[in-house]
Structure formats: structure tokens, C-alpha cells
Scaffold this motif. Structure first.
Motif, PDB file in Angstrom:
ATOM      1  N   ALA A 156      32.961  48.588  52.459  1.00  0.00           N
ATOM      2  CA  ALA A 156      31.928  47.727  51.875  1.00  0.00           C
ATOM      3  C   ALA A 156      32.303  47.340  50.452  1.00  0.00           C
ATOM      4  N   GLY A 157      32.908  48.269  49.726  1.00  0.00           N
ATOM      5  CA  GLY A 157      33.364  47.970  48.381  1.00  0.00           C
ATOM      6  C   GLY A 157      34.410  46.873  48.359  1.00  0.00           C
ATOM      7  N   GLN A 158      35.285  46.848  49.357  1.00  0.00           N
ATOM      8  CA  GLN A 158      36.277  45.772  49.447  1.00  0.00           C
ATOM      9  C   GLN A 158      35.591  44.410  49.556  1.00  0.00           C
ATOM     10  N   ILE A 159      34.525  44.350  50.316  1.00  0.00           N
ATOM     11  CA  ILE A 159      33.808  43.081  50.494  1.00  0.00           C
ATOM     12  C   ILE A 159      33.171  42.647  49.179  1.00  0.00           C
ATOM     13  N   ALA A 166      36.446  36.159  44.088  1.00  0.00           N
ATOM     14  CA  ALA A 166      36.374  34.753  44.510  1.00  0.00           C
ATOM     15  C   ALA A 166      35.615  33.920  43.488  1.00  0.00           C
ATOM     16  N   ALA A 167      34.515  34.452  42.980  1.00  0.00           N
ATOM     17  CA  ALA A 167      33.732  33.724  41.981  1.00  0.00           C
ATOM     18  C   ALA A 167      34.489  33.607  40.663  1.00  0.00           C
ATOM     19  N   VAL A 174      42.488  30.141  43.128  1.00  0.00           N
ATOM     20  CA  VAL A 174      42.881  31.319  43.895  1.00  0.00           C
ATOM     21  C   VAL A 174      41.720  31.731  44.800  1.00  0.00           C
ATOM     22  N   ARG A 175      42.010  31.886  46.078  1.00  0.00           N
ATOM     23  CA  ARG A 175      40.967  32.228  47.044  1.00  0.00           C
ATOM     24  C   ARG A 175      41.051  33.705  47.438  1.00  0.00           C
ATOM     25  N   PHE A 176      39.894  34.279  47.753  1.00  0.00           N
ATOM     26  CA  PHE A 176      39.793  35.675  48.185  1.00  0.00           C
ATOM     27  C   PHE A 176      38.872  35.748  49.388  1.00  0.00           C
ATOM     28  N   ASN A 177      39.353  36.279  50.496  1.00  0.00           N
ATOM     29  CA  ASN A 177      38.544  36.411  51.701  1.00  0.00           C
ATOM     30  C   ASN A 177      38.794  37.749  52.372  1.00  0.00           C
ATOM     31  N   VAL A 178      37.936  38.061  53.329  1.00  0.00           N
ATOM     32  CA  VAL A 178      37.989  39.336  54.047  1.00  0.00           C
ATOM     33  C   VAL A 178      37.976  39.076  55.546  1.00  0.00           C
ATOM     34  N   VAL A 179      38.747  39.864  56.274  1.00  0.00           N
ATOM     35  CA  VAL A 179      38.599  39.962  57.727  1.00  0.00           C
ATOM     36  C   VAL A 179      38.056  41.352  58.026  1.00  0.00           C
ATOM     37  N   ALA A 180      36.980  41.411  58.793  1.00  0.00           N
ATOM     38  CA  ALA A 180      36.345  42.694  59.126  1.00  0.00           C
ATOM     39  C   ALA A 180      36.507  42.953  60.625  1.00  0.00           C
ATOM     40  N   PRO A 181      37.514  43.716  61.014  1.00  0.00           N
ATOM     41  CA  PRO A 181      37.737  43.973  62.436  1.00  0.00           C
ATOM     42  C   PRO A 181      36.754  44.990  63.016  1.00  0.00           C
ATOM     43  N   TRP A 228      38.973  25.446  51.733  1.00  0.00           N
ATOM     44  CA  TRP A 228      37.655  25.377  51.095  1.00  0.00           C
ATOM     45  C   TRP A 228      36.795  26.576  51.478  1.00  0.00           C
ATOM     46  N   ILE A 229      37.462  27.679  51.775  1.00  0.00           N
ATOM     47  CA  ILE A 229      36.763  28.914  52.127  1.00  0.00           C
ATOM     48  C   ILE A 229      37.192  30.000  51.161  1.00  0.00           C
ATOM     49  N   THR A 230      36.248  30.568  50.451  1.00  0.00           N
ATOM     50  CA  THR A 230      36.527  31.701  49.574  1.00  0.00           C
ATOM     51  C   THR A 230      35.284  32.566  49.456  1.00  0.00           C
ATOM     52  N   GLY A 231      35.500  33.854  49.224  1.00  0.00           N
ATOM     53  CA  GLY A 231      34.387  34.793  49.132  1.00  0.00           C
ATOM     54  C   GLY A 231      33.728  35.070  50.472  1.00  0.00           C
TER      55      GLY A 231
END
Length: 259
Positions: A156-159, A166-167, A174-181, A228-231
Motif C-alpha cells: 500500500a505504501g508503494q501505491i 506522479a504529482a 516523468v510518469r509513475f504508475n503501479v501494477v497490482a497483481p 497520458w496516464i500517471t499516478g
């Protein structure tokens, strides 16, 4: 598709499982890859499989000097760094939550959460230059209650960290995203096939995930297709978040009709 032609990615925990699948996917789409892990022989094997556009390194993400060295090697060998995939982590606390020591909490957070932060910090100057991006592999444990409290807290901290980065760096491109498997069939489960079969019953799509399922999601988020996807947190979980344990029930509570 050659979405990573001319681009360079660093992937942690890439000796097997999700990380290896991500490295293979990026290389297959034209990218160069720095494959890192604690398992030197397996890292060398994955890098060797990918050829001249890959190098393998032993990297412990709890060691900032080793993380810095991996980033430096990427830039020295390939001239740039465009993508960081934070895959290193794991559930290392075996105590029940009420008995977990402060040391166990620190070890879990240092590996899974702070380890990802180290990689971001080391890579950021280069990602700003290339308007690159970071994809962090979290877990459905960071989104809902699936147990393993210390691990779940780190995920959860990673998210939360990703949203804030991202903000903070969106204005620099620079973009920052998460994949949650959800549950993924990795070598960690090789000795527990019956457990995987039981877990599969929780998933509306009727199976656990494969490493390639996650690699496909990472490749999307790391590519210009997601420019156009970040956070964002993309849950790749076979529908388990719709309601564990209710897979075979209709809204009325009756078992669904089989066709």
C-alpha cells in the motif's frame, strides 16, 4: 510492436517470474534491458537469453550503492535510462501480526517499500532527461484485505508513494504508475500446486495469473500508449477484487447455471 525501440529499462528482481517476463517483453518490443536480481546465475541466464541488448547484474535493492551502480551501468552501456520497473520485494515476515517485531517490520519495509524508493531516487536524474517513467509492481494486498499485514502495508505504501511522485514530477514529464497483481504462477509456488488450484477458485476468470499477464500490463504503462496516464494503479487480478469467495454465485445467491 516495437514500442521500446531505442529505449532502456532497468528491471529489479528479474531473474525469474514476473521480472523475467517483463524483461523479455520489453526486449521483444525493441528495448534494451538491465536485468537485476540477487540470483547471479539466473540473472546471467536471462540477460544471455536477451542478447546484446541486455546486461545482468547482482543488485540488492536494500543497498543504495548497488542500486546506483545498476543505474550507472545502464547509462554507461546504453547511453540513457527511460524506464524503471520496481519488482523487487516479497513477504518476509512469518510471525503472526500481533507478534511481529519492529525488526521484522523494518526488514519488510526496507525491501519492498524503501527498496523501490531507492531505485526511483537513483534513476530520477536520468528519467527527467528522457521524460521516462517508473512502473512499480505492488499487489492486490495493497488494495484490499488479503492478510500478510506487514507485506500488505508495504505494498500500500508503494501505491501512496507512486501517487505523490506522479504529482511532484508530472510537470517534468516523468510518469509513475503501479501494477497490482493478484496471485501469479511464479516459481515461488512450484512446491504448492494444490494451493494454486485452490486460489484459482477465488478468481472470476477461473485461473491464477501468469507472469506474462503482468508483463503485458507493465509494457502498456511503460510505453507511449500510456503517455497520458500517471499516478494510476492498474489491478491485474482476474476479477478477485469483485468479491473473493463469491465467484460462482449469482446476485440472488444461487449458483450460476453452467452452459
Amino acid at each position: 510492436m516495437q514500442r521500446f525501440e531505442g529505449r532502456v529499462a532497468l528491471v529489479t528482481a528479474a531473474a525469474q517470474g514476473i521480472g523475467a517476463a517483463v524483461a523479455r517483453r520489453i526486449a521483444a518490443e525493441g528495448g534494451s534491458v538491465v536485468v537485476t536480481d540477487l540470483q547471479e546465475d539466473k540473472v546471467a541466464g536471462v540477460a544471455g537469453e536477451l542478447g546484446e541488448r541486455a546486461i545482468g547484474m547482482r543488485v540488492d535493492v536494500t543497498n543504495r550503492d548497488q542500486v546506483d551502480a545498476a543505474v550507472a551501468a545502464a547509462v554507461e552501456r546504453f547511453g540513457r535510462l527511460d524506464v524503471v520497473v520496481n519488482n523487487a520485494g516479497g513477504c518476509i515476515v512469518t510471525s503472526v501480526p500481533e507478534d511481529a517485531t519492529a525488526e521484522e517490520w523494518h526488514r519488510q519495509l526496507d525491501l519492498t517499500l524503501v527498496g523501490a524508493a531507492r531505485c526511483i531516487q537513483a534513476a530520477l536524474p536520468h528519467l527527467v532527461k528522457t521524460r521516462g517513467n517508473v512502473v512499480t509492481i505492488s499487489s492486490v494486498n495493497g488494495l484490499a484485505a488479503f492478510g500478510n499485514i506487514e507485506y500488505s502495508a508495504a505494498k500500500a505504501g508503494q501505491i501512496a508513494m507512486t501517487v505523490n511522485y506522479a504529482a511532484r514530477y508530472g510537470g517534468l514529464g516523468v510518469r509513475f504508475n503501479v501494477v497490482a497483481p493478484g496471485t501469479i504462477r511464479t516459481p515461488n509456488w512450484d512446491k504448492q500446486p494444490d494451493t494454486l488450484n485452490e486460489f484459482a477458485k477465488m478468481y472470476p476468470l477461473g485461473r491464477v495469473g501468469e507472469p506474462e499477464d503482468i508483463a503485458a500490463a507493465v509494457a502498456f504503462l511503460a510505453s507511449d500508449d500510456a503517455s497520458w496516464i500517471t499516478g494510476h494503479t492498474l489491478a491485474v487480478e482476474g476479477g478477485v477484487l469483485t468479491g473473493p469467495g463469491l465467484v460462482n454465485l449469482t446476485p440472488s445467491g444461487h449458483f450460476r447455471k453452467e452452459y
